[in-house]
Write a protein that holds these residues in place. Structure first.
Motif, mmCIF file in Angstrom:
data_model
loop_
_atom_site.group_PDB
_atom_site.id
_atom_site.type_symbol
_atom_site.label_atom_id
_atom_site.label_comp_id
_atom_site.label_asym_id
_atom_site.label_seq_id
_atom_site.Cartn_x
_atom_site.Cartn_y
_atom_site.Cartn_z
ATOM 1 N N ILE A 120 106.682 -66.188 -42.594
ATOM 2 C CA ILE A 120 106.657 -65.201 -41.514
ATOM 3 C C ILE A 120 106.404 -63.831 -42.131
ATOM 4 N N GLU A 121 105.431 -63.109 -41.594
ATOM 5 C CA GLU A 121 105.142 -61.767 -42.059
ATOM 6 C C GLU A 121 104.976 -60.839 -40.871
ATOM 7 N N GLY A 122 105.331 -59.606 -41.075
ATOM 8 C CA GLY A 122 105.137 -58.616 -40.027
ATOM 9 C C GLY A 122 105.056 -57.226 -40.612
ATOM 10 N N GLY A 123 104.397 -56.342 -39.884
ATOM 11 C CA GLY A 123 104.285 -54.970 -40.332
ATOM 12 C C GLY A 123 104.169 -54.029 -39.147
ATOM 13 N N PHE A 124 104.689 -52.828 -39.327
ATOM 14 C CA PHE A 124 104.643 -51.838 -38.257
ATOM 15 C C PHE A 124 104.387 -50.475 -38.878
ATOM 16 N N ALA A 125 103.288 -49.837 -38.458
ATOM 17 C CA ALA A 125 102.942 -48.494 -38.940
ATOM 18 C C ALA A 125 103.053 -47.515 -37.769
ATOM 19 N N PHE A 126 103.648 -46.373 -38.018
ATOM 20 C CA PHE A 126 103.777 -45.365 -36.963
ATOM 21 C C PHE A 126 103.344 -44.010 -37.503
ATOM 22 N N GLY A 127 102.885 -43.166 -36.614
ATOM 23 C CA GLY A 127 102.370 -41.863 -37.028
ATOM 24 C C GLY A 127 100.860 -41.916 -37.231
ATOM 25 N N ASP A 128 100.331 -40.999 -38.010
ATOM 26 C CA ASP A 128 98.890 -40.913 -38.256
ATOM 27 C C ASP A 128 98.559 -41.649 -39.555
ATOM 28 N N ALA A 129 98.380 -42.982 -39.448
ATOM 29 C CA ALA A 129 98.087 -43.810 -40.615
ATOM 30 C C ALA A 129 96.604 -44.160 -40.636
ATOM 31 N N PRO A 130 95.880 -43.887 -41.736
ATOM 32 C CA PRO A 130 94.457 -44.211 -41.820
ATOM 33 C C PRO A 130 94.238 -45.712 -41.926
ATOM 34 N N LEU A 131 93.037 -46.168 -41.617
ATOM 35 C CA LEU A 131 92.714 -47.589 -41.600
ATOM 36 C C LEU A 131 92.921 -48.242 -42.976
ATOM 37 N N THR A 132 92.703 -47.481 -44.030
ATOM 38 C CA THR A 132 92.869 -48.029 -45.379
ATOM 39 C C THR A 132 94.274 -48.539 -45.620
ATOM 40 N N HIS A 133 95.242 -47.984 -44.906
ATOM 41 C CA HIS A 133 96.640 -48.330 -45.143
ATOM 42 C C HIS A 133 97.260 -49.103 -43.979
ATOM 43 N N LEU A 134 96.423 -49.693 -43.119
ATOM 44 C CA LEU A 134 96.918 -50.536 -42.031
ATOM 45 C C LEU A 134 96.810 -52.012 -42.432
ATOM 46 N N TYR A 135 96.568 -52.927 -41.477
ATOM 47 C CA TYR A 135 96.681 -54.358 -41.746
ATOM 48 C C TYR A 135 95.422 -55.109 -41.319
ATOM 49 N N ASN A 136 94.967 -56.037 -42.192
ATOM 50 C CA ASN A 136 93.830 -56.892 -41.827
ATOM 51 C C ASN A 136 94.220 -58.364 -41.708
ATOM 52 N N THR A 137 95.479 -58.700 -41.925
ATOM 53 C CA THR A 137 96.040 -60.063 -41.820
ATOM 54 C C THR A 137 95.296 -61.087 -42.681
ATOM 55 N N THR A 184 96.591 -44.253 -62.375
ATOM 56 C CA THR A 184 95.615 -45.310 -62.101
ATOM 57 C C THR A 184 94.408 -44.742 -61.377
ATOM 58 N N ASP A 185 93.228 -45.227 -61.773
ATOM 59 C CA ASP A 185 91.965 -44.925 -61.099
ATOM 60 C C ASP A 185 91.274 -46.259 -60.865
ATOM 61 N N ASP A 186 91.264 -46.735 -59.593
ATOM 62 C CA ASP A 186 90.780 -48.092 -59.329
ATOM 63 C C ASP A 186 90.321 -48.212 -57.886
ATOM 64 N N VAL A 187 89.997 -49.428 -57.453
ATOM 65 C CA VAL A 187 89.614 -49.701 -56.071
ATOM 66 C C VAL A 187 90.531 -50.780 -55.516
ATOM 67 N N ARG A 188 90.645 -50.829 -54.165
ATOM 68 C CA ARG A 188 91.513 -51.802 -53.512
ATOM 69 C C ARG A 188 90.897 -52.206 -52.187
ATOM 70 N N GLU A 189 91.167 -53.439 -51.768
ATOM 71 C CA GLU A 189 90.652 -53.928 -50.492
ATOM 72 C C GLU A 189 91.256 -53.135 -49.339
ATOM 73 N N ILE A 190 90.431 -52.844 -48.343
ATOM 74 C CA ILE A 190 90.858 -52.075 -47.181
ATOM 75 C C ILE A 190 91.925 -52.843 -46.400
ATOM 76 N N ALA A 191 92.957 -52.138 -45.975
ATOM 77 C CA ALA A 191 93.997 -52.658 -45.072
ATOM 78 C C ALA A 191 94.684 -53.914 -45.596
ATOM 79 N N SER A 192 94.724 -54.075 -46.893
ATOM 80 C CA SER A 192 95.369 -55.258 -47.472
ATOM 81 C C SER A 192 96.875 -55.029 -47.584
ATOM 82 N N THR A 193 97.640 -56.003 -47.141
ATOM 83 C CA THR A 193 99.093 -55.909 -47.201
ATOM 84 C C THR A 193 99.566 -56.330 -48.584
ATOM 85 N N SER A 194 100.231 -55.445 -49.274
ATOM 86 C CA SER A 194 100.750 -55.785 -50.603
ATOM 87 C C SER A 194 102.166 -55.241 -50.738
ATOM 88 N N PHE A 195 103.019 -56.059 -51.323
ATOM 89 C CA PHE A 195 104.391 -55.649 -51.602
ATOM 90 C C PHE A 195 104.465 -55.257 -53.070
#
Length: 750
Positions: A599-616, A446-457
């Protein structure tokens, strides 16, 4: 005067004696039936049981209820001009039709087994008029409760408080009608009626209760309103175990006092009003009814029962659709239904002539966002969308179907944005390695774009929407190219899961640098392993020759996802992990209201860039005027939270929605009012690593509440939300969000 007073007192005493003793007696009967539910419940008293079930479902009409006359009606050409008379033969033709055959018929024979914990139905034979392969969803309809001993009783997908529930006396009033003999045993005939909904919408009926065991020996349940729904239960007394066991069930839908279309699972029943004040003539649909009857035989109990694949509530055997008339004959009643054979013969020819099988297949595909084109299903979801970064996104996608292969599939899409001018695409393929578990092994690029810090399952199905409102205002994206290999399976009971390894190149499309140690990254490579799992522990599933279907959706439902980078693998730059959780809960109340909790929750640990964090999931644009911020509301987004306002490396979110009973302002304006409250908490670890984009955190909490007035007219509605608490803004108007909502209802249940 004394004479009248004496008569009044005498009448009072007599009436009180009749009502009081009767009420006291019936109260004791119902209380005993409630107290002894477990002792009389088949699944609580017997260690195991099994029986055969024959079910016939008809859509038909009684020929005697149809006038069958040729009528003269007045018409005007093109709706105006001189009136003229025309002969209407609808009633006549319909009566001749239903004299000869039913409108629709389906039959099934099943083995029902209970092993002490699980009850399973195995369909060993089925046929459906007009269809070589049945519509399996119809076989899974739960039209009425199997047991009479639960806290609730279900009719046509609606839960009502049982008349022998623990708190039944607060809802129902009872009347002892008679005592009689049934199968040689004394039983009490007791009628019940809802105290506040006795005339419309409330459960009412009659119970025949064993005078010794206080078990239910027979039951008639009904609800009268827009449509009339009734369900009855027959039982046989088992002397060896001193228990009444089920002998059969009956379910019926007839027209009520209404003039609106009624939506039931997967269909719409069209009715016209009956009555002297009706402006419409009586239509043939007014006398049409649905009837389902089940007869049980070969009952065995307390014998060893072994159920394979117990997590599947209904299993349709592969050869079930191949059974002929000789197979069904022993299970049918002695009475001959002369309309049965013509029903199958006529509908088989009609379905073949009108190509209804193809139309049904097309309808199923379109509901899920596809249009079949030979061996390929074109994906409507890629045709057109809009966001602030790409502008109008125009594309085309598709996936091969079973006409191409039942074992292999190829999928892909291509799209281009009118604003960014970049071409995006994806291509992939998979092979099925397990039929019952629906296990596929595949790959994609895949070659595409995605919203920053969007939570997707990853396990979430991409739902087809005529429009996707929230992304319209999104402007912050990152580009990515990815290669992945995956296993998609349902092998774990009551779950769907995806297990995958992905290699990605990430290119943020905004000013951003991620600091790790003494180095800054404006783009980077990630290699991750991920498992995404949807678990519905309380739902019932049906296994068919074409796949597994969730036939009874129950809550709560849980979604888990764990992601971790793979150090020193495929050029991976960072080391981090993420754990995400979602829980959904819905409760339909007896009065027609509904409460939903997310109910939703998320926890990131280590060196995670902003693109892969959470914007709720914010959904508010930055404008000074409240009216300039009016956009289309999302489903579960924070409507007062501005885009890119908050980011988190860990968060928890709670949303509560309460839908009130639908109101009727006019015949065509029937809004649905929803009370909504959302709240979130979060924090950002290693905030100093993220350079170039300003943001706040949710460590003090975020709160908003509002009202949605949905489906005011033609699916359109309005909503208003207010932001408050520690993150409330100084200006009152900046805390207000007004949105337009749109709900496209096609009559399918959710």
């Amino acid at each position: 005067m004394r004479f009248y007073l004496a008569i009044f007192l005498l009448l009072s005493v007599v009436l009180h004696a009749q009502d009081g003793s009767g009420s006291g007696r019936v109260h004791r009967i119902i209380q005993n039936a409630t107290d002894r539910r477990e002792a009389n419940d088949l699944e609580k008293k017997l260690m195991t049981f099994s029986f055969k079930s024959y079910t016939k479902l008809l859509v038909t009409a009684n020929p005697d209820s149809v006038r069958g006359q040729l009528e003269k009606v007045t018409r005007r050409k093109f709706g105006f001009g001189e009136p003229y008379e025309k002969v209407d033969s609808t009633q006549y033709k319909f009566k001749q039709f239903v004299k000869r055959q039913h409108l629709f018929e389906t039959e099934k024979v099943s083995n029902v087994q209970f092993d002490g914990t699980y009850r399973k139905e195995t369909v060993i034979g089925t046929k459906m008029s007009g269809f070589r392969e049945p519509i399996y969803e119809v076989l899974g309809f739960n039209l009425q409760s199997f047991s009479m001993y639960g806290e609730s009783y279900e009719l046509l997908g609606t839960q009502y408080q049982s008349p022998i529930a623990r708190k039944a006396f607060s809802d129902y009033q009872y009347r002892l009608v008679d005592s009689l003999r049934m199968q040689g045993r004394k039983v009490y005939e007791v009628t019940f009626m809802h105290k506040t909904k006795s005339q419309k919408g409330g459960l009412q009926g009659t119970l025949w209760i064993d005078a010794e065991t206080f078990a239910i020996a027979k039951a008639d349940m009904r609800v009268r309103g827009v449509i009339n729904v009734s369900g009855s239960h027959r039982f046989t007394f088992l002397k060896e175990e001193n228990i009444w066991v089920p002998a059969g069930r009956r379910f019926k839908i007839t027209k009520g006092n209404n003039d609106e279309d009624i939506k039931i699972p997967g269909a719409v029943i069209q009715f016209d009003p009956i009555g002297t004040n009706s402006k419409k003539r009586r239509q043939v649909s007014d006398v049409t009814y649905l009837l389902s009857e089940s007869d049980y035989s070969d009952f065995e109990w307390n014998e060893p029962v072994k159920i394979r694949k117990r997590w599947v509530a209904i299993e349709v055997k592969d050869d079930a659709i191949k059974k002929d008339d000789k197979f069904f004959a022993p299970y049918k009643a002695d009475t001959i239904d002369r309309r049965e054979k013509p029903t199958y013969e006529t509908l088989d020819s009609i379905v073949a002539k009108e190509k209804i099988d193809k139309k049904l297949r097309l309808g199923r595909k379109i509901i899920n966002g596809y249009v079949p084109f030979g061996p390929i299903d074109l994906d409507l979801r890629y045709l057109l969308s809009y966001n602030n970064y790409e502008g109008f996104r125009i594309g085309l996608g598709g996936i091969t179907n079973d006409r191409f292969s039942e074992v292999y599939r190829i999928d892909g899409y291509g799209a281009m944005g009118t604003k960014d001018g970049a071409f995006k695409y994806s291509v992939g393929g998979a092979a099925r390695i397990g039929k019952f578990s629906n296990t596929w092994v595949g790959f994609s690029y895949t070659d595409d774009v995605r919203e920053i810090a969007s939570t997707s399952f990853a396990i979430d199905k991409r739902v087809f929407k005529l429009y996707d409102p929230r992304p319209i205002n999104v402007s912050t994206f990152y580009g990515y190219t990815s290669q992945r290999i995956y296993i998609e399976t349902k092998i774990i009971p009551k779950t769907e899961s995806i297990w995958q390894i992905t290699q990605q190149y990430i290119d943020p499309k905004f000013d951003y640098t991620f600091l790790v140690g003494d180095r800054g990254y404006s783009n980077y490579h990630l290699a991750t392993a991920q498992v995404s799992l949807q678990w519905n522990p309380f739902s019932d599933y049906m296994q068919t020759p074409v796949g597994r279907i969730e036939v009874e959706k129950r809550f709560p439902k849980f979604t888990f996802q764990y992601t971790h980078t793979l150090p020193d693998f495929l050029g991976n730059d960072f080391s981090f992990g993420k754990f995400d959780l979602r829980a959904d809960y819905e409760k339909k109340h007896f009065d027609g209201q509904k409460t939903a909790v997310l109910i939703e929750g998320g926890f990131a640990f280590g060196d995670a860039p902003l693109t892969h964090l959470y914007n709720t999931s914010p959904n508010n644009i930055t404008k000074d005027n409240v009216f300039k911020r009016i956009t289309i509301a999302g489903k579960n987004s924070f409507e007062t939270m501005y885009f890119n306002e908050f980011f988190s490396s860990e968060y928890a979110m709670l949303q509560v929605k309460h839908t009130l009973k639908r109101m009727t302002w006019t015949r065509k304006i029937r809004p649905s009012m929803v009370l909504v409250t959302r709240m979130a908490w979060g924090d950002m670890e290693k905030r100093e690593q993220h350079v170039g984009i300003p943001f706040k955190t949710l460590h003090e909490g975020y709160f908003e509440s509002g009202v949605e007035c949905n489906q005011i007219f033609k699916g359109l509605g309005l909503s208003g939300f207010y932001r408050y608490g520690p993150n409330g803004l100084p200006k009152f108007q900046d805390n207000i969000s007004l949105k337009v909502s749109f709900i496209f209802n096609i009559g399918m249940t959710d």
